[in-house]
Design an enzyme around this catalytic site. Structure first.
Site, short mmCIF file in Angstrom:
data_model
loop_
_atom_site.label_atom_id
_atom_site.label_comp_id
_atom_site.label_asym_id
_atom_site.label_seq_id
_atom_site.Cartn_x
_atom_site.Cartn_y
_atom_site.Cartn_z
CB SER A 45 11.44 -6.06 0.78
OG SER A 45 10.36 -5.36 1.37
CD GLU A 81 5.13 -3.04 5.20
OE1 GLU A 81 4.00 -2.32 4.70
OE2 GLU A 81 6.22 -3.16 4.42
CG LEU A 123 0.90 -0.62 -5.81
CD1 LEU A 123 1.90 0.53 -6.27
CD2 LEU A 123 0.77 -0.61 -4.34
CG HIS A 172 -2.44 0.40 3.55
ND1 HIS A 172 -2.59 0.64 2.28
CD2 HIS A 172 -2.42 1.53 4.36
CE1 HIS A 172 -2.38 2.03 2.27
NE2 HIS A 172 -2.60 2.65 3.36
CG LEU A 184 -10.14 -2.11 -7.47
CD1 LEU A 184 -10.09 -1.84 -5.92
CD2 LEU A 184 -11.15 -1.22 -7.96
C1 GAR Z 1 4.83 -2.38 1.45
O1 GAR Z 1 5.29 -1.31 2.42
C2 GAR Z 1 3.56 -2.25 1.36
O2 GAR Z 1 2.82 -2.04 2.58
C3 GAR Z 1 3.07 -1.37 0.35
O3 GAR Z 1 4.05 -1.50 -0.68
C4 GAR Z 1 5.04 -1.94 -0.19
C5 GAR Z 1 5.56 -2.90 -0.87
O4 GAR Z 1 7.11 -3.08 -0.62
N1 GAR Z 1 1.42 -1.63 -0.02
C6 GAR Z 1 0.91 -0.49 -0.44
O5 GAR Z 1 1.24 0.68 -0.09
C7 GAR Z 1 -0.59 -0.92 -0.75
N2 GAR Z 1 -1.42 0.35 -0.69
P1 GAR Z 1 8.04 -4.39 -0.93
O6 GAR Z 1 7.94 -4.60 -2.35
O7 GAR Z 1 9.25 -4.07 -0.32
O8 GAR Z 1 7.43 -5.55 -0.29
#
Ligand code: GAR
Length: 195
Positions: A13, A174, A85, A104, A87
């Site tokens: 998203s 976000e 996700l 994050h 590293l």
């Molecule tokens: C987001 O909330 C981002 O902050 C998180 O993954 C989600 C991806 O959402 N990232 C982490 O947790 C990194 N440690 P999306 O696929 O809907 O964009």
């Protein structure tokens, strides 16, 4: 025009918001979407918009530096991690030093580190009874969630908010901030440079 690569493993998203926001930008475009999950919905989103995609496996990502050739081929000047996700290996950190940022879903340094992603973060925030949470955008270094912080935005957590409620609030932050901040980092205005 600076070309951005978005790395994402999930629904994408945020990647979608970034692609659509930068489509109107005078200085930045998403030119490549990279994922470690062949079935990730983010790849379908990219294909629908005619954005090239690349799926990487562990050997490709960690045991070779072939990714750098692909990034050069697409003239990628900046990388955004949006729900990616793994590293980031040292060769990639070095090549994109201060040109790679991660999103994050919490206020780092709290609720970060290996294994802290997605709903796990919101469940931990809820369990700790935090009165607020938010988002952090930071430069990427060789450790999970430890690069220099560039930006944070906050939202309140109500006592009866569930982790899913918290996730919705954080996701709204976000989507609002990440694409705009990326554009400002990639194409700073004279005011940004003076700040
Ligand atoms: C987001 O909330 C981002 O902050 C998180 O993954 C989600 C991806 O959402 N990232 C982490 O947790 C990194 N440690 P999306 O696929 O809907 O964009």
């Amino acid at each position: 025009m600076t070309h951005l690569a978005v790395f994402a493993s999930g629904t994408g998203s945020n990647a979608r918001c970034i692609v659509d926001f930068l489509a109107q930008s005078p200085c930045a475009r998403v030119r490549l979407v990279v994922s470690n999950k062949p079935q990730a919905p983010v790849l379908a989103m990219a294909r629908e918009r005619d954005i090239p995609t690349l799926v990487v496996d562990r050997a490709y990502f960690y045991e070779s530096e072939r990714l750098l050739d692909v990034l050069a081929e697409y003239d990628i000047g900046f990388i955004a991690l949006a729900g990616f996700l793994w590293l980031v290996p040292p060769y990639l950190v070095r090549a994109y030093w201060r040109r790679m940022v991660n999103l994050h879903p919490a206020l780092l340094p709290a609720y970060g580190g290996k294994g802290m992603y997605g709903m796990r973060v919101h469940e931990a925030v809820k369990a700790a009874g935090e009165p607020e949470t938010g988002i952090t955008i930071h430069y990427v270094n060789e450790r999970y969630d430890e690069g220099d912080i560039i930006f944070q935005a906050r939202c309140p957590v109500a006592p009866d908010d569930t982790p899913a409620d918290i996730a919705r609030k954080v996701q709204a932050l976000e989507h609002e901030h990440f694409p705009r901040l990326l554009e400002r980092l990639i194409c700073p205005t004279p005011e940004d440079t003076a700040a």
